[in-house]
Scaffold this motif. Structure first.
Motif, short mmCIF file in Angstrom:
data_model
loop_
_atom_site.label_atom_id
_atom_site.label_comp_id
_atom_site.label_asym_id
_atom_site.label_seq_id
_atom_site.Cartn_x
_atom_site.Cartn_y
_atom_site.Cartn_z
N UNK A 38 14.91 23.61 -17.61
CA UNK A 38 15.50 24.04 -18.88
C UNK A 38 16.44 25.22 -18.63
N UNK A 39 17.50 25.28 -19.35
CA UNK A 39 18.44 26.42 -19.39
C UNK A 39 18.90 26.85 -18.00
N UNK A 40 19.01 25.86 -17.07
CA UNK A 40 19.44 26.22 -15.70
C UNK A 40 20.82 26.86 -15.73
N UNK A 41 20.89 28.10 -15.20
CA UNK A 41 22.20 28.74 -15.04
C UNK A 41 22.52 28.63 -13.56
N UNK A 42 23.42 27.73 -13.20
CA UNK A 42 23.51 27.46 -11.76
C UNK A 42 24.45 28.44 -11.07
N UNK A 43 23.84 29.21 -10.20
CA UNK A 43 24.59 30.12 -9.32
C UNK A 43 25.24 29.28 -8.22
N UNK A 44 26.07 29.91 -7.42
CA UNK A 44 26.70 29.18 -6.30
C UNK A 44 25.63 28.54 -5.41
N UNK A 45 24.59 29.29 -5.10
CA UNK A 45 23.57 28.77 -4.17
C UNK A 45 22.76 27.64 -4.78
N UNK A 46 22.43 27.73 -6.05
CA UNK A 46 21.70 26.63 -6.71
C UNK A 46 22.60 25.40 -6.78
N UNK A 47 23.89 25.63 -7.00
CA UNK A 47 24.83 24.49 -7.01
C UNK A 47 24.87 23.79 -5.65
N UNK A 48 24.76 24.57 -4.59
CA UNK A 48 24.71 23.97 -3.25
C UNK A 48 23.49 23.06 -3.14
N UNK A 388 28.37 35.91 -7.95
CA UNK A 388 28.08 34.55 -8.43
C UNK A 388 27.20 33.77 -7.46
N UNK A 389 27.06 34.27 -6.24
CA UNK A 389 26.20 33.56 -5.26
C UNK A 389 24.81 33.38 -5.83
N UNK A 390 24.33 34.43 -6.55
CA UNK A 390 22.95 34.39 -7.05
C UNK A 390 22.86 34.62 -8.56
N UNK A 391 23.82 35.38 -9.14
CA UNK A 391 23.67 35.75 -10.55
C UNK A 391 25.02 35.81 -11.25
N UNK A 392 25.52 34.69 -11.76
CA UNK A 392 26.84 34.66 -12.41
C UNK A 392 26.91 35.48 -13.70
N UNK A 393 25.73 35.87 -14.22
CA UNK A 393 25.69 36.66 -15.46
C UNK A 393 25.63 38.16 -15.20
N UNK A 394 25.74 38.56 -13.92
CA UNK A 394 25.48 39.97 -13.58
C UNK A 394 26.33 40.94 -14.39
N UNK A 395 27.64 40.77 -14.40
CA UNK A 395 28.50 41.75 -15.09
C UNK A 395 28.32 41.67 -16.61
#
Ligand SMILES: O=C(O)C1=C[C@@H](OP(=O)(O)O)[C@@H](O)[C@H](O)C1
Ligand SMILES: C=C(OP(=O)(O)O)C(=O)O
Length: 408
Positions: A38-48, A388-395
């Motif tokens: 649910x609600x997967x926010x895919x970072x670069x690494x999860x997308x890999x 974005x590698x791990x947390x695209x929502x950081x900023x």
């Protein structure tokens, strides 16, 4: 992307970023049984990881991952910057049998694969000892003996691989580093119907009766720690929601205790991490070999303490996305912090933190470290998209916590 940070007080409520380690594991779990995240926010690494399971034959519809046919091993796989996905996938490719070229980005091409190459000698060959490399062959028996001092990720990968084929045995040649991530893998697989036991330096994987995973990706303490330390250094207080309850073993979640040991109010209650700053912070001495990702998190608070912080167990920090012994020290120095390091430790001294200007060295956690330092006296971070590698929502999250941030 350039981020300009003005001195800010960081306070308020925020959801923890999704765990990169859990996210990758739950996507790879779809090789065993379906996963609905649910609600997967895919970072670069999860997308890999999503791309890898897709290439192996898992059907992907939105965030529903279901294996509907026999798994295949493709001719080529790309792993971006994700060593977790790479080093967990090589054991899986080996147990299935592969003739596959694997590659990654410039950071991943610099990271070692010696332990897995040595462990698979005689069964699976590698055309090169670093990426890009072609792996050919199949692990003939469900047993592997592997050195534990390079990366725990291989061991997590063999737990998945042997779970896939009904069982196997892993003998780890000590020292065993990053043990916390092995425990995380065992606990997750067993919670989903697996049967994995660790006795000393041996791991016994029995046949499992796996059930689907349907649910959220748990929160990530190490990634959330930068929100916490930003709040501590700027005199704020913060509630980080959606964190998992603290387990009975050390790991990324140990940062809660480390921040408390450094003088902040820091505790977890009802899946919330509560953090309050304090006037009196003190340095600590800590060995991070079992949870190396916490080094940047601890370093972000250390300069604001009244006594030195000593970070030991740093040998493997040199082979993360950057040589973090160097990049942590260089980043701190650019903000006026007194820091020293040698083969065994990094020492960070109480310092008057000034405004700094850094370029992210292709390492997400270094940009996050720099952001914490910036909330005191300001700062500029170039190539800030590296988070974005791990947390695209950081900023976006830091802005929601009242960070005075300009993104250009
Ligand atoms: O298994 C995992 O999810 C991870 C293991 C650790 O790597 P090592 O085991 O190589 O230390 C850690 O640095 C990485 O960010 C995530
Ligand atoms: C080292 C890290 O990740 P990985 O090993 O998966 O590239 C990290 O997230 O700090």
């Amino acid at each position: 992307m350039l981020v300009e940070i003005n001195p800010s007080k960081i306070y308020g409520k925020v959801k923890a970023p999704q765990s990169k380690s859990f996210g990758i594991r739950l996507v790879l779990y779809s090789l065993l049984k379906e996963s609905k995240l649910d609600n997967l926010i895919s970072s670069d690494d999860v997308n890999v990881a999503i791309n890898v399971v897709k290439q192996l034959g898992v059907s992907v519809e939105g965030t529903y991952f279901k294996r509907e046919k026999e798994l295949v091993t493709p001719k080529f796989l790309y792993f971006g910057g994700s060593a977790t996905t790479l080093r967990m996938s090589i054991p899986i490719l080996s147990i299935l049998g592969a003739d596959t070229i694997i590659d990654g980005d410039e950071t991943l091409r610099k990271r070692p694969l010696n332990a897995i190459i040595k462990a698979l000698e005689g069964s699976v060959s590698f055309s090169s000892s670093s990426l890009p490399t072609k792996i050919s062959g199949k692990l003939k028996e469900n047993f592997v003996r592997i050195e534990g001092g390079e990366s725990s990720q291989y061991i997590s990968g063999f737990i998945y691989a042997f779970s896939l084929v009904g069982g196997g045995e892993i003998e780890i040649i000590p020292p065993i580093s990053s043990k916390s991530y092995i425990y995380l893998t065992i606990e997750l697989i067993n919670s989903l119907g697996g049967n994995v036991k660790m006795k000393g330096n041996k791991i016994y994987v029995e046949k499992g009766d796996f059930k689907p995973y349907i649910g959220k990706v748990p929160g990530d303490y190490a990634l959330a720690s930068f929100y916490a330390s930003s709040s501590i250094v700027s005199g704020g207080e913060i509630v980080i929601e959606d964190v998992y309850e603290l387990p009975n073993f050390d790991g990324d979640h140990s940062i809660v205790n480390f921040y408390e040991m450094m003088g902040a109010e820091s505790y977890v209650k009802d899946n919330k991490w509560i953090v309050k700053s304090s006037e009196k912070l003190n340095g600590i001495e800590v060995n991070v070999d079992d949870y190396p990702d916490l080094a940047p998190s601890i370093a972000s608070l250390a300069p604001f303490s009244s006594s030195p912080t000593v970070i030991k167990g740093i040998k493997r920090l040199k082979t993360k996305e950057s040589n973090r012994v160097v990049t942590i020290s260089e980043t701190l120095s650019k903000f006026g912090v007194k820091v020293e390091y040698d083969e065994d430790k990094i020492i960070i001294y109480p310092s008057k933190v000034k405004a700094g200007h850094v370029i992210c060295p292709n390492d997400h956690r270094i940009a996050m470290l720099a952001s914490v330092l910036s909330f005191k006296s300001g700062g500029i971070i170039e190539k800030a998209e590296c988070v974005n590698k791990s947390n695209p929502n950081f900023w976006k999250d830091l802005i929601s916590l009242n960070g005075r941030i300009i993104i250009r």
